[in-house]
Design an enzyme around this catalytic site. Structure first.
Site, mmCIF file in Angstrom:
data_model
loop_
_atom_site.group_PDB
_atom_site.id
_atom_site.type_symbol
_atom_site.label_atom_id
_atom_site.label_comp_id
_atom_site.label_asym_id
_atom_site.label_seq_id
_atom_site.Cartn_x
_atom_site.Cartn_y
_atom_site.Cartn_z
ATOM 1 N N ASP A 223 7.425 8.479 -0.976
ATOM 2 C CA ASP A 223 7.414 9.682 -1.789
ATOM 3 C C ASP A 223 7.416 9.390 -3.279
ATOM 4 O O ASP A 223 8.342 9.745 -4.001
ATOM 5 C CB ASP A 223 8.611 10.578 -1.415
ATOM 6 C CG ASP A 223 8.472 11.948 -2.051
ATOM 7 O OD1 ASP A 223 9.490 12.599 -2.268
ATOM 8 O OD2 ASP A 223 7.334 12.345 -2.343
ATOM 9 N N ASP A 236 -11.354 3.373 -18.120
ATOM 10 C CA ASP A 236 -12.210 4.561 -18.033
ATOM 11 C C ASP A 236 -11.482 5.728 -17.379
ATOM 12 O O ASP A 236 -11.908 6.274 -16.361
ATOM 13 C CB ASP A 236 -13.527 4.267 -17.303
ATOM 14 C CG ASP A 236 -14.534 3.573 -18.212
ATOM 15 O OD1 ASP A 236 -14.134 3.146 -19.309
ATOM 16 O OD2 ASP A 236 -15.714 3.479 -17.831
ATOM 17 N N ARG A 240 -16.702 12.174 -19.430
ATOM 18 C CA ARG A 240 -17.541 12.555 -18.300
ATOM 19 C C ARG A 240 -16.803 13.400 -17.270
ATOM 20 O O ARG A 240 -17.047 13.280 -16.072
ATOM 21 C CB ARG A 240 -18.081 11.306 -17.599
ATOM 22 C CG ARG A 240 -19.113 10.596 -18.416
ATOM 23 C CD ARG A 240 -20.176 10.042 -17.500
ATOM 24 N NE ARG A 240 -21.319 9.602 -18.262
ATOM 25 C CZ ARG A 240 -21.411 8.425 -18.840
ATOM 26 N NH1 ARG A 240 -20.441 7.552 -18.736
ATOM 27 N NH2 ARG A 240 -22.476 8.116 -19.516
ATOM 28 N N ASN A 268 -14.156 0.633 -21.524
ATOM 29 C CA ASN A 268 -15.010 0.871 -22.692
ATOM 30 C C ASN A 268 -14.972 2.339 -23.122
ATOM 31 O O ASN A 268 -15.355 2.667 -24.241
ATOM 32 C CB ASN A 268 -16.456 0.423 -22.423
ATOM 33 C CG ASN A 268 -17.107 1.180 -21.298
ATOM 34 O OD1 ASN A 268 -16.543 1.285 -20.210
ATOM 35 N ND2 ASN A 268 -18.288 1.718 -21.535
ATOM 36 N N HIS A 269 -14.473 3.229 -22.263
ATOM 37 C CA HIS A 269 -14.357 4.637 -22.671
ATOM 38 C C HIS A 269 -13.060 4.970 -23.391
ATOM 39 O O HIS A 269 -12.921 6.072 -23.909
ATOM 40 C CB HIS A 269 -14.570 5.570 -21.481
ATOM 41 C CG HIS A 269 -16.030 5.808 -21.229
ATOM 42 N ND1 HIS A 269 -16.740 6.813 -21.851
ATOM 43 C CD2 HIS A 269 -16.923 5.117 -20.491
ATOM 44 C CE1 HIS A 269 -17.999 6.755 -21.478
ATOM 45 N NE2 HIS A 269 -18.143 5.724 -20.655
ATOM 46 N N HIS A 317 -11.850 -4.558 -17.139
ATOM 47 C CA HIS A 317 -12.742 -3.431 -16.874
ATOM 48 C C HIS A 317 -14.208 -3.846 -16.759
ATOM 49 O O HIS A 317 -14.902 -3.448 -15.838
ATOM 50 C CB HIS A 317 -12.605 -2.368 -17.972
ATOM 51 C CG HIS A 317 -13.495 -1.188 -17.740
ATOM 52 N ND1 HIS A 317 -13.211 -0.231 -16.796
ATOM 53 C CD2 HIS A 317 -14.691 -0.846 -18.275
ATOM 54 C CE1 HIS A 317 -14.191 0.653 -16.774
ATOM 55 N NE2 HIS A 317 -15.100 0.305 -17.654
ATOM 56 N N ARG A 365 -27.194 -2.529 -20.812
ATOM 57 C CA ARG A 365 -26.556 -1.455 -21.590
ATOM 58 C C ARG A 365 -26.796 -1.579 -23.085
ATOM 59 O O ARG A 365 -26.453 -0.668 -23.841
ATOM 60 C CB ARG A 365 -25.039 -1.498 -21.389
ATOM 61 C CG ARG A 365 -24.595 -1.338 -19.976
ATOM 62 C CD ARG A 365 -23.091 -1.519 -19.911
ATOM 63 N NE ARG A 365 -22.642 -1.661 -18.547
ATOM 64 C CZ ARG A 365 -22.134 -0.666 -17.816
ATOM 65 N NH1 ARG A 365 -22.018 0.525 -18.330
ATOM 66 N NH2 ARG A 365 -21.742 -0.891 -16.584
ATOM 67 N N HIS A 392 -16.386 -0.500 -14.038
ATOM 68 C CA HIS A 392 -17.448 -0.338 -15.026
ATOM 69 C C HIS A 392 -18.799 0.117 -14.481
ATOM 70 O O HIS A 392 -19.614 0.639 -15.225
ATOM 71 C CB HIS A 392 -17.616 -1.683 -15.754
ATOM 72 C CG HIS A 392 -18.311 -1.625 -17.088
ATOM 73 N ND1 HIS A 392 -18.186 -0.583 -17.977
ATOM 74 C CD2 HIS A 392 -19.127 -2.531 -17.703
ATOM 75 C CE1 HIS A 392 -18.889 -0.859 -19.064
ATOM 76 N NE2 HIS A 392 -19.477 -2.018 -18.921
#
Ligand SMILES: *[C@@H]1O[C@H](CO)[C@@H](O)[C@H](O)[C@H]1NC(C)=O
Ligand SMILES: *[C@@H]1O[C@H](CO)[C@@H](O)[C@H](O)[C@H]1NC(C)=O
Ligand SMILES: *[C@@H]1O[C@H](CO)[C@@H](O)[C@H](O)[C@H]1NC(C)=O
Length: 464
Positions: A223, A236, A240, A268-269, A317, A365, A392
């Site tokens: 719990d 991240d 979005r 990276n976000h 990440h 990218r 990622h």
């Protein structure tokens, strides 16, 4: 994933981090590539493949294709749009503005083009302004200009409050129920949490090292009391989506409640440029204030960059490095309290991707690099590690095992952006053998709120 961890030294690693279905875009890329082999001077093929790359977040490749389309046909208007969108996504706003300018010049009556030009121009001016004031404001925290203790909570506020200024289990349960009802946490409480979590994160090293012990046998549901299990969320957490604030405040709450068992790494976000384009900045401004976004930005800068488990498994990440020879000691030494630079180890940890072929190549990218199985092998050997776990990239099954089992991708957002149709996954690790055990899950229905409601209009779907 279910936050009910089971007792035992179990580590959950999850990675949260495109449109119509991802597979359709991947197929489109494949067929345009074949068409270009037959007819390499067709500007439309390049331009259309550029769009497919945009939709799969391969902004570097999208930029190359849009540029190629314009070399073949400099009057091809869509090419300018696509090059501008690629540059916007890469944070190269001035370059994007030049292309929007061209479109507006050629089509003075095109309202959409004018709107995009104006929007982009606004961002360029804002960036110039930020740079001008940055030198005066250097190192001054938003916290200094807030009087949190004196903020009053109105009598009609019925939501959760910290208890004696502290996050408790009861607060967290109330908070999650409150958020599920799509209600807003009082700004005072949000500020209290942010100030506290900044303090906690700033004390952590850039490389967090933990040891999982042998499983002691019990596996009862506990719990939300993560007695001996730990959880790691691999970056991240925001952008979005229309509920990034709810997600990140919940994660920060658990970090405050269980600082020794609940881990967060930077993605990276968790950066200003991404938050401006993909929604988090707009969301915080719509739900609270610009000042609160500033504080989020300060907190994100303190998120650790990598985590090592039992000296054997390294989690980050993005992935590995643009050059050989980077050691764990180099990661420990990274001065992370900043926006990531354009290159170097800090940038690579947040941005790189694995590739199937040996060696390294230019990033799809447009940031950092792609690294092959031989790169992974050398890195693991030099640092005496078994494998790496990264996130990622969206994966249809929620995870993917590559580089002969030495590079694992885990992605925990099912039906990414409410349209990708992918599964989500997380990994269970036990201290006894460190063997990754994968668990998949599917999406629950999205609340009746537009997906990506707060993203910059230039990045919203259908507009590129
Ligand atoms: C290129 O994409 C457009 C949609 O943007 C489509 O209408 C057109 O048929 C495509 N052209 C080719 C040659 O695939
Ligand atoms: C709260 O505000 C009052 C009056 O504005 C001020 O005197 C006091 O010092 C403030 N308290 C704190 C903790 O800042
Ligand atoms: C764990 O739970 C399963 C069923 O939920 C049970 O069969 C098993 O014996 C439990 N293991 C331990 C070590 O308690």
């Amino acid at each position: 994933p279910d936050l009910n961890a089971r007792a035992g030294d179990i580590l959950l690693i999850t990675g949260v981090p495109l449109l119509k279905r991802y597979k359709d875009y991947e197929n489109a890329i494949k067929y345009y590539t074949e068409a270009l082999e037959l007819n390499p001077s067709n500007a439309i093929y390049y331009s259309n493949r550029s769009l497919a790359y945009l939709r799969t977040e391969c902004y570097g490749y999208a930029l190359v294709d849009a540029t190629r389309a314009l070399e073949l046909d400099k009057n091809y208007i869509k090419g300018y749009y696509r090059r501008a969108t690629s540059n916007m996504a890469l944070g190269k706003f001035k370059a994007a503005l030049k292309d929007y300018e061209t479109v507006v010049r050629v089509r003075p009556n095109d309202k959409d083009a004018k709107m995009k030009y104006q929007e982009c121009n606004k961002i360029v001016k804002q960036k110039a302004f930020e740079r001008a004031i940055a030198s005066d404001e250097l190192k001054r925290s938003v916290v200094d200009s807030l009087d949190i203790e004196n903020m009053t909570i109105e009598d009609d506020y019925a939501g959760p409050k910290l208890e004696d200024g502290k996050v408790t289990l009861k607060f967290m349960k109330d908070l999650m129920a409150w958020f599920k009802d799509q209600k807003k946490l009082h700004r005072k409480c949000a500020y209290q949490m942010l100030v506290q979590v900044k303090e906690v994160l700033s004390k952590l090293p850039s490389l967090v090292e933990i040891t999982l012990k042998e499983v002691r046998g019990s596996n009862e549901s506990s719990d939300l009391v993560l007695t001996s299990g730990s959880q790691l969320f691999n970056g991240d957490f925001v952008d979005r989506g229309s509920f990034s604030l709810e997600v990140i405040l919940t994660l920060f709450g658990f970090k405050l409640l269980y600082p020794e068992h609940f881990y967060l790494l930077r993605g990276n976000h968790e950066t200003d440029n991404m938050n401006q384009m993909y929604g988090f900045e707009g969301e915080v401004k719509a739900k609270y204030t610009a000042q609160m976004f500033q504080l989020f930005s300060e907190v994100f800068q303190w998120l650790p960059l990598a985590q090592c488990i039992n000296n054997k498994v390294l989690v980050m990440h993005g992935g590995l490095f643009s050059e050989d020879g980077v050691t764990l000691e180099d990661i420990r030494k990274i001065d992370r309290n900043r926006q990531p630079p354009d290159s170097g180890p800090m940038c690579d940890l947040l941005w790189s991707d694995p590739q199937p072929q040996d060696g390294r190549s230019v990033s799809k990218r447009g940031v950092s690099c792609q690294f092959g199985p031989d790169v992974t092998e050398r890195f693991l050997e030099q640092n005496k590690l078994q494998y790496i776990v990264r996130s990622h990239e969206v994966k249809a099954e929620g995870y993917e095992v590559t580089h002969s089992g030495k590079c694992i991708t885990v992605f925990s957002a099912p039906n990414y952006c409410d349209q990708m149709g992918n599964k989500g996954a997380y990994i269970h690790l036990r201290g006894s053998d460190l063997k990754p055990e994968f668990h998949q899950f599917t999406a629950v229905p999205h609340p009746n709120v537009k997906p990506m409601a707060y993203a910059n209009s230039l990045m919203q779907l259908g507009m590129m």
